[in-house]
Design a protein around this motif. Sequence first.
Motif, PDB file in Angstrom:
ATOM      1  N   GLY A 267       0.934  -1.353  -0.003  1.00 28.16           N
ATOM      2  CA  GLY A 267      -0.067   0.123   0.133  1.00 28.16           C
ATOM      3  C   GLY A 267       0.933   1.186  -0.020  1.00 28.16           C
ATOM      4  N   ASP A 268       1.830   1.196  -0.601  1.00 31.91           N
ATOM      5  CA  ASP A 268       2.958   2.431  -0.635  1.00 31.91           C
ATOM      6  C   ASP A 268       2.363   3.410  -1.554  1.00 31.91           C
ATOM      7  OD1 ASP A 268       3.814   1.150  -3.035  1.00 31.91           O
ATOM      8  OD2 ASP A 268       5.915   0.518  -2.050  1.00 31.91           O
ATOM      9  N   GLN A 269       1.464   2.956  -2.576  1.00 30.34           N
ATOM     10  CA  GLN A 269       1.086   4.108  -3.760  1.00 30.34           C
ATOM     11  C   GLN A 269       2.254   4.130  -4.439  1.00 30.34           C
ATOM     12  OE1 GLN A 269      -2.122   4.712  -4.128  1.00 30.34           O
ATOM     13  NE2 GLN A 269      -2.658   3.883  -1.795  1.00 30.34           N
ATOM     14  N   GLY A 270       3.073   3.310  -4.890  1.00 37.29           N
ATOM     15  CA  GLY A 270       4.179   3.407  -5.959  1.00 37.29           C
ATOM     16  C   GLY A 270       5.327   3.988  -5.345  1.00 37.29           C
ATOM     17  N   VAL A 271       5.417   4.527  -4.265  1.00 41.97           N
ATOM     18  CA  VAL A 271       6.481   5.067  -3.516  1.00 41.97           C
ATOM     19  C   VAL A 271       7.316   4.286  -2.351  1.00 41.97           C
ATOM     20  CG1 VAL A 271       7.308   7.500  -2.490  1.00 41.97           C
ATOM     21  CG2 VAL A 271       5.501   7.357  -4.049  1.00 41.97           C
ATOM     22  N   ASP A 272       8.583   4.326  -2.850  1.00 44.76           N
ATOM     23  CA  ASP A 272       9.471   3.393  -1.574  1.00 44.76           C
ATOM     24  C   ASP A 272       9.806   4.443  -0.611  1.00 44.76           C
ATOM     25  OD1 ASP A 272       8.846   0.852  -3.042  1.00 44.76           O
ATOM     26  OD2 ASP A 272      10.456   1.616  -4.792  1.00 44.76           O
ATOM     27  N   ILE A 273      10.407   5.461  -0.773  1.00 41.69           N
ATOM     28  CA  ILE A 273      11.157   6.356  -0.211  1.00 41.69           C
ATOM     29  C   ILE A 273      10.361   7.845  -0.015  1.00 41.69           C
ATOM     30  CG2 ILE A 273      13.167   7.265   0.572  1.00 41.69           C
ATOM     31  CD1 ILE A 273      14.818   4.929  -0.873  1.00 41.69           C
ATOM     32  N   LEU A 274      10.531   8.421   0.819  1.00 42.08           N
ATOM     33  CA  LEU A 274      10.139   9.938   0.974  1.00 42.08           C
ATOM     34  C   LEU A 274      11.377  10.625   1.687  1.00 42.08           C
ATOM     35  CD1 LEU A 274       6.433   9.869   2.288  1.00 42.08           C
ATOM     36  CD2 LEU A 274       7.134  10.398   0.030  1.00 42.08           C
ATOM     37  N   ALA A 275      11.745  11.956   0.987  1.00 39.82           N
ATOM     38  CA  ALA A 275      12.689  12.418   1.402  1.00 39.82           C
ATOM     39  C   ALA A 275      12.457  13.900   1.469  1.00 39.82           C
ATOM     40  CB  ALA A 275      14.054  12.181   0.829  1.00 39.82           C
ATOM     41  N   GLU A 276      13.470  14.824   1.882  1.00 41.75           N
ATOM     42  CA  GLU A 276      13.552  16.219   1.682  1.00 41.75           C
ATOM     43  C   GLU A 276      14.919  16.870   1.696  1.00 41.75           C
ATOM     44  OE1 GLU A 276      11.157  18.057   4.715  1.00 41.75           O
ATOM     45  OE2 GLU A 276       9.474  16.808   4.727  1.00 41.75           O
ATOM     46  N   ARG A 277      14.888  17.982   0.865  1.00 38.60           N
ATOM     47  CA  ARG A 277      16.090  18.637   0.722  1.00 38.60           C
ATOM     48  C   ARG A 277      15.949  20.124   0.367  1.00 38.60           C
ATOM     49  NH1 ARG A 277      21.622  16.639  -2.424  1.00 38.60           N
ATOM     50  NH2 ARG A 277      20.335  17.720  -4.098  1.00 38.60           N
ATOM     51  N   ASP A 278      16.630  20.957   0.793  1.00 35.73           N
ATOM     52  CA  ASP A 278      16.328  22.354   0.746  1.00 35.73           C
ATOM     53  C   ASP A 278      14.800  22.870   0.421  1.00 35.73           C
ATOM     54  OD1 ASP A 278      19.026  22.468   0.569  1.00 35.73           O
ATOM     55  OD2 ASP A 278      19.068  21.930  -1.511  1.00 35.73           O
ATOM     56  N   GLY A 279      14.040  22.099   1.355  1.00 35.22           N
ATOM     57  CA  GLY A 279      12.684  22.465   1.233  1.00 35.22           C
ATOM     58  C   GLY A 279      11.726  21.824   0.230  1.00 35.22           C
ATOM     59  N   ILE A 280      12.182  21.036  -0.652  1.00 34.81           N
ATOM     60  CA  ILE A 280      11.552  20.215  -1.401  1.00 34.81           C
ATOM     61  C   ILE A 280      11.383  18.892  -0.998  1.00 34.81           C
ATOM     62  CG2 ILE A 280      11.799  19.635  -3.928  1.00 34.81           C
ATOM     63  CD1 ILE A 280      13.494  21.796  -4.474  1.00 34.81           C
ATOM     64  N   LYS A 281      10.082  18.314  -1.416  1.00 35.96           N
ATOM     65  CA  LYS A 281       9.895  16.980  -0.751  1.00 35.96           C
ATOM     66  C   LYS A 281       9.878  16.074  -1.978  1.00 35.96           C
ATOM     67  CE  LYS A 281       6.635  18.475   2.728  1.00 35.96           C
ATOM     68  NZ  LYS A 281       5.186  18.529   3.350  1.00 35.96           N
ATOM     69  N   TYR A 282      10.493  14.783  -1.820  1.00 34.68           N
ATOM     70  CA  TYR A 282      10.915  14.024  -3.144  1.00 34.68           C
ATOM     71  C   TYR A 282      10.054  12.774  -2.744  1.00 34.68           C
ATOM     72  CZ  TYR A 282      14.399  17.289  -4.371  1.00 34.68           C
ATOM     73  OH  TYR A 282      15.251  18.222  -4.824  1.00 34.68           O
ATOM     74  N   ALA A 283       9.253  12.185  -3.599  1.00 34.53           N
ATOM     75  CA  ALA A 283       8.861  10.765  -3.706  1.00 34.53           C
ATOM     76  C   ALA A 283       9.681  10.047  -4.603  1.00 34.53           C
ATOM     77  CB  ALA A 283       7.511  10.649  -3.976  1.00 34.53           C
ATOM     78  N   ILE A 284      10.256   8.891  -4.006  1.00 28.96           N
ATOM     79  CA  ILE A 284      11.202   7.833  -4.943  1.00 28.96           C
ATOM     80  C   ILE A 284      10.781   6.482  -4.800  1.00 28.96           C
ATOM     81  CG2 ILE A 284      13.500   6.965  -4.851  1.00 28.96           C
ATOM     82  CD1 ILE A 284      13.270  10.045  -2.621  1.00 28.96           C
ATOM     83  N   GLN A 285      10.825   5.956  -5.881  1.00 31.60           N
ATOM     84  CA  GLN A 285      10.562   4.564  -6.482  1.00 31.60           C
ATOM     85  C   GLN A 285      11.890   3.822  -6.515  1.00 31.60           C
ATOM     86  OE1 GLN A 285       8.546   2.160  -9.640  1.00 31.60           O
ATOM     87  NE2 GLN A 285       6.995   3.078  -8.228  1.00 31.60           N
ATOM     88  N   CYS A 286      12.358   2.680  -5.921  1.00 30.23           N
ATOM     89  CA  CYS A 286      13.636   2.063  -6.339  1.00 30.23           C
ATOM     90  C   CYS A 286      13.252   0.732  -7.215  1.00 30.23           C
ATOM     91  CB  CYS A 286      14.088   1.837  -4.902  1.00 30.23           C
ATOM     92  SG  CYS A 286      14.482   2.985  -3.710  1.00 30.23           S
ATOM     93  N   LYS A 287      14.012   0.676  -8.109  1.00 32.56           N
ATOM     94  CA  LYS A 287      13.742  -0.406  -9.240  1.00 32.56           C
ATOM     95  C   LYS A 287      14.994  -1.090  -9.255  1.00 32.56           C
ATOM     96  CE  LYS A 287       9.477  -0.116 -10.178  1.00 32.56           C
ATOM     97  NZ  LYS A 287       8.475  -1.243  -9.825  1.00 32.56           N
ATOM     98  N   ARG A 288      15.152  -2.294  -8.590  1.00 39.06           N
ATOM     99  CA  ARG A 288      16.451  -3.465  -8.957  1.00 39.06           C
ATOM    100  C   ARG A 288      15.840  -4.292  -9.946  1.00 39.06           C
ATOM    101  NH1 ARG A 288      18.533  -7.319  -8.702  1.00 39.06           N
ATOM    102  NH2 ARG A 288      16.741  -8.393  -7.960  1.00 39.06           N
ATOM    103  N   TYR A 289      16.237  -4.064 -11.115  1.00 36.40           N
ATOM    104  CA  TYR A 289      15.854  -4.957 -12.293  1.00 36.40           C
ATOM    105  C   TYR A 289      16.946  -5.247 -13.049  1.00 36.40           C
ATOM    106  CZ  TYR A 289      10.852  -3.523 -12.502  1.00 36.40           C
ATOM    107  OH  TYR A 289       9.600  -3.413 -11.927  1.00 36.40           O
ATOM    108  N   SER A 290      16.795  -6.510 -13.421  1.00 38.37           N
ATOM    109  CA  SER A 290      17.961  -7.192 -14.463  1.00 38.37           C
ATOM    110  C   SER A 290      17.590  -6.665 -15.936  1.00 38.37           C
ATOM    111  CB  SER A 290      17.750  -8.713 -14.221  1.00 38.37           C
ATOM    112  OG  SER A 290      16.336  -9.202 -14.463  1.00 38.37           O
ATOM    113  N   ASN A 291      16.556  -6.229 -16.273  1.00 35.68           N
ATOM    114  CA  ASN A 291      16.340  -5.602 -17.578  1.00 35.68           C
ATOM    115  C   ASN A 291      16.241  -3.984 -17.279  1.00 35.68           C
ATOM    116  OD1 ASN A 291      16.398  -8.208 -18.804  1.00 35.68           O
ATOM    117  ND2 ASN A 291      14.211  -8.457 -18.001  1.00 35.68           N
ATOM    118  N   VAL A 292      16.063  -3.101 -18.517  1.00 34.62           N
ATOM    119  CA  VAL A 292      15.735  -1.966 -18.586  1.00 34.62           C
ATOM    120  C   VAL A 292      14.435  -1.651 -17.672  1.00 34.62           C
ATOM    121  CG1 VAL A 292      17.303  -1.452 -20.588  1.00 34.62           C
ATOM    122  CG2 VAL A 292      14.962  -2.094 -20.708  1.00 34.62           C
TER     123      VAL A 292
END
Length: 202
Positions: free
Chosen positions: A119-144
């Motif tokens: 139920g992460d809504q397609g987001v694995d990590i949430l982070a902030e830097r310099d007042g900007i909020k980032y939503a990050i998805q991590c993909k460890r794939y063997s293909n492109v």
Amino acid sequence: MKKNESGCGSLIAFAIVITIIGKVLDFLYFFRYVFWVILILIAIIAVIVIIINMLPSKDDIDTGREPYTDDTETNAETDNNTNTAVDIDNMEGRQFEYFCADVLKRNGYKNVYVTKGSGDQGVDILAERDGIKYAIQCKRYSNVIGNSAVQDVHAGAKFYGCHIGIVVGNNSFTKSAHELADKIGVVLWDRKELLKLMKNNF
């Protein structure tokens, strides 16, 4: 005369008994309703307690995710091309997410959180830097990596109220994924970019 008095006394005694029985019945009738009222109140309180216990804690409401910690283990080897102690290609998906969270923190990102596995809504990590909020998805794939990751993180960023969505992977992205990312404002970090972020921090 005595017979009449005896009969009268019997009637009075009978009336008293009837009155007492009536009072007892009235009391029992009233007590029955009191009993049901008490029972209903207990049931309502029990339901409220159950609902309260089922509600997420304040931390869950504020973040909806579990906090990132520094003690993430990574089965690290040496990448000869970058002198970086890492083996990202052999990590499990969840391990890769925590590893990327560590990379982000070491590169100056704050309030780094790894979201819950389901139920992460397609987001694995949430982070902030310099007042900007980032939503990050991590993909460890063997293909492109294709379009779906770009679409997911774009929607997930809106869900979490983030300014920018990022897809980070251990591989490269398809041409179509690059085109879509450019169009909707999603940032793509391929293997080269990830290794660059890791290079001076591990």
